[in-house]
Design a protein around this motif. Sequence first.
Motif, short mmCIF file in Angstrom:
data_model
loop_
_atom_site.label_atom_id
_atom_site.label_comp_id
_atom_site.label_asym_id
_atom_site.label_seq_id
_atom_site.Cartn_x
_atom_site.Cartn_y
_atom_site.Cartn_z
N LEU A 229 0.94 -1.22 0.04
CA LEU A 229 -0.10 0.07 0.04
C LEU A 229 0.87 1.49 0.14
CD1 LEU A 229 -2.93 -0.74 2.79
CD2 LEU A 229 -3.04 -0.48 -0.04
N PRO A 230 0.36 2.35 -0.50
CA PRO A 230 1.27 3.65 -0.22
C PRO A 230 1.45 3.99 0.84
CG PRO A 230 -0.70 3.93 -2.16
CD PRO A 230 -0.56 2.46 -1.08
N LEU A 368 -0.54 -7.15 6.15
CA LEU A 368 -0.52 -5.78 6.03
C LEU A 368 -1.78 -5.22 6.41
CD1 LEU A 368 0.44 -2.96 4.76
CD2 LEU A 368 -0.59 -3.87 2.79
N ALA A 369 -2.03 -4.31 7.45
CA ALA A 369 -3.19 -3.78 7.80
C ALA A 369 -3.06 -2.32 7.76
CB ALA A 369 -3.44 -4.07 9.20
N HIS A 370 -4.22 -1.74 7.56
CA HIS A 370 -4.48 -0.25 7.64
C HIS A 370 -5.87 0.13 8.32
CE1 HIS A 370 -5.37 3.52 4.81
NE2 HIS A 370 -4.62 3.89 5.98
N ALA A 371 -5.51 0.49 9.67
CA ALA A 371 -6.34 0.87 10.67
C ALA A 371 -6.55 2.20 10.81
CB ALA A 371 -5.86 0.18 11.97
N GLY A 372 -7.84 2.71 10.47
CA GLY A 372 -8.17 3.91 10.97
C GLY A 372 -8.67 3.87 12.28
N ALA A 373 -9.24 5.06 12.59
CA ALA A 373 -10.35 5.12 13.77
C ALA A 373 -11.37 4.27 13.99
CB ALA A 373 -10.35 6.80 14.13
N ASP A 374 -12.03 4.07 12.68
CA ASP A 374 -13.30 3.15 12.90
C ASP A 374 -13.29 2.30 12.14
OD1 ASP A 374 -13.48 4.92 10.82
OD2 ASP A 374 -15.19 6.10 11.18
N ARG A 375 -12.36 1.70 11.37
CA ARG A 375 -12.55 0.70 10.52
C ARG A 375 -10.97 0.19 10.18
NH1 ARG A 375 -14.89 -0.26 6.60
NH2 ARG A 375 -13.40 -1.34 5.39
N VAL A 438 0.72 -0.72 7.78
CA VAL A 438 1.79 -1.50 8.58
C VAL A 438 1.92 -2.92 7.86
CG1 VAL A 438 2.92 -2.17 10.64
CG2 VAL A 438 2.15 0.12 10.64
N LYS A 439 3.03 -3.36 7.51
CA LYS A 439 3.13 -4.76 7.12
C LYS A 439 4.10 -5.44 8.05
CE LYS A 439 4.61 -7.54 3.14
NZ LYS A 439 5.16 -7.38 1.72
#
Length: 762
Positions: A229-230, A368-375, A438-439
């Motif tokens: 991911l970018p 690899l994860a992309h965690a925002g505040a609500d998803r 973060v991967k």
Amino acid sequence: MTAETFDRIANISRRGLLGGGGAFVLAMGLPRTALAQAKETPKYGADAQSGGWRDDPTLFVAIAEDGTVTITCHRAEMGQGIRTSLAMVIADELEVDWSRVRVEQAVGDEARYGNQNTDGSRSMRHLFLPLRRCGAAARTMLEQAAATRWGVPVGEVAAQLHAVAHRPTGRTLGYGALAKDAAALAVPDRNSVTLKAPAAFRYIGREVASADGVAMTTGRANYGVDARLPDMLYAVIARPPVYGGKVKSVDKAAALKVPGVVQIVDLPAPTLPSAFQPLGGVAVLAANTWAAIKGREALTIAWDDGPNAAYDSDAYRAELERAARAPGQVSRSDGDAEAALGKAAKRIAAEYYLPHLAQAPMEPPMALAHAGADRCEAWACTQDPQAARDLIAEALKIPVADVTIHQTLLGGGFGRKSKPDYVLEAALLSRAAKGRPVKVVWTREDDLHHSYFHTVSVERLEGGLDKNGRTVAWRHRSAAPTIGSVFGPDPKHQLPFEQGMGLRNEPFAIPDFRAETCEATAHTRIGWFRSVSNIPHCFAVQSFVAELAAAAGRDPKDYLLELIGPDRTIDPRAMGDTTNSGEDPARYPVETARLKAVINAAAKGIGWGRTLRAGHGLGIAAHYSFVSYTACAFEVSVKDGELTIERADIAVDCGPQVNPERIRSQMEGSVVMGISLATLGEISFKGGRVQQDNFDGYALTRVDGAPKITQVHLVGGGNWNAPPGGIGEPGVPPVAPALCNAIHAATNKRIRSLPIGEQLKI
């Protein structure tokens, strides 16, 4: 036990991760809640898990206007070919041209797809009929659309290879032209669709090109390690070297000076038992993997090793041996084995040892994860996307519906990737990095040091022979830490599903039979491994059968067949097996004729009974597991302590053979993996720490250690009304005992402790 702990264990049982259904809950001695009481009435098979499998074609089939058919696979592809095999089933009933089929991977969504956990050799045996109905329903909808378009009775039209034909006039309409009209129709009731007669199968039971073969062999396939991911960061983690340990103190200064290091994050240690929770430690986030690794090396950490600091494999083996030499908990008792042993004309005893093993897939755990505040959105090589989804939602305190798991191809799994601790690590670190992707990268050392290890075991068997050499008494004591120790208070005894893997469900015609489990405390994470407890139980049982044959002066193959006895159909519950791999015992009884048939097929293949040169020997073993039957036979030669495997013949009866090429491949792979485990595989502990670091210490079989010739014999399979069995795991258990029996035939040396290693040179 707290209500929270009970709920966690009960949820694991409900999802079928342990294969034991309600028996797992009850075996833990938990409170008799309404859930536990409900599980006392067994529910078997597909409909017992996650509300039953879906067979709605709108979930699995999409047809474009150009006629391209996209089939969605909701099971993990990790080399076993399931994306091809499941797609074949739909494609056959749908009457499509295989060259116009593409396969797409489903996201993790149990509410839509049912249980997506790929383990227990369950995919085809649970999905064959539902996906046939799915394909047939889609075919029916296309036929209805064509009939409506032409204004003719639906009985006058029929789907034929990607088109619908009007039989009286010969008119045809391609699937692409009918797709929109068909999609607007109601899905027919499952009982109203007509399935193909087996004689009409195009793909089922035949050789079909792999849906992923070209992409895999040309480097275009995407695995967990390939996710990008970018603006993402790469993370490696310094985890406690001892299970249950935690960070006492850490100096991060030098690590923060490493070029490329962006952030260092403390991860808390879990409360034991840890279930799927990460082990904690210190994570280094960096602009690339190398910087993260160098940053981790620069950390100065003092560890509190916790309650398992003294775990030592040599001392623990002695502890298991003491346990196995004393009476244990009764798992099965037919007749009076103790009295029969005491009165036997000859009494034989032997102990067998198998160490811990690591799954060691070629692709270590990656996420690899992309965690925002609500998803949160994650890409991972996981066998169980729903477990990862649930775990992330709970940890980040967001609704499950707001977690998306993209399941990549897996570079091997073998059970390790059913445990999604590494996926949660990525999500937690992305949250800590203020939402940057973060991967998490596991190195080979991480993988070997922090696996969910296959159990270590000592198996003690005693047999009594009458004056004619017939076995009239049998006692098997098994001491091994249980998978259940990871999810709740350690029961210190194998759970029902583990006992039903070759300990108490041996279909021998022995009147006085007794099986016991002996106390064994877990000191590391124990997890499922390809074939699970079938490996130690089968190794001991089938090795001991050969020892009994030798004591009786009999041919080991003939003696094995005699022990199995006359052809009969056995309800597994009559042998004390309440689990039967999660399957209905009425639908999946144990059939001794099928077990004997694979033994005879393997023996015929290897040329059993022929005269061999000095230093050569034949060995054979068989096993029932995952409701399938396998037997393996080897010819080996031993010269100056060096083992050469001249030939392997493995026979399998898994019921209907949907994808024969993949069945053969799974059996060939099972032979090589089984040889690797038997000759080389060992994870050992000292001071609570794993002693093996990489493939130099935990070696795998190479070409020169594999059989010169391997032949697979497919037995049965002609009855398409019979329920399918498992295929991914059943080939492994008989390999080690067959190999060791062959070594004995060649050298007169008994191998009772694995790995074989250098024992032949002593």
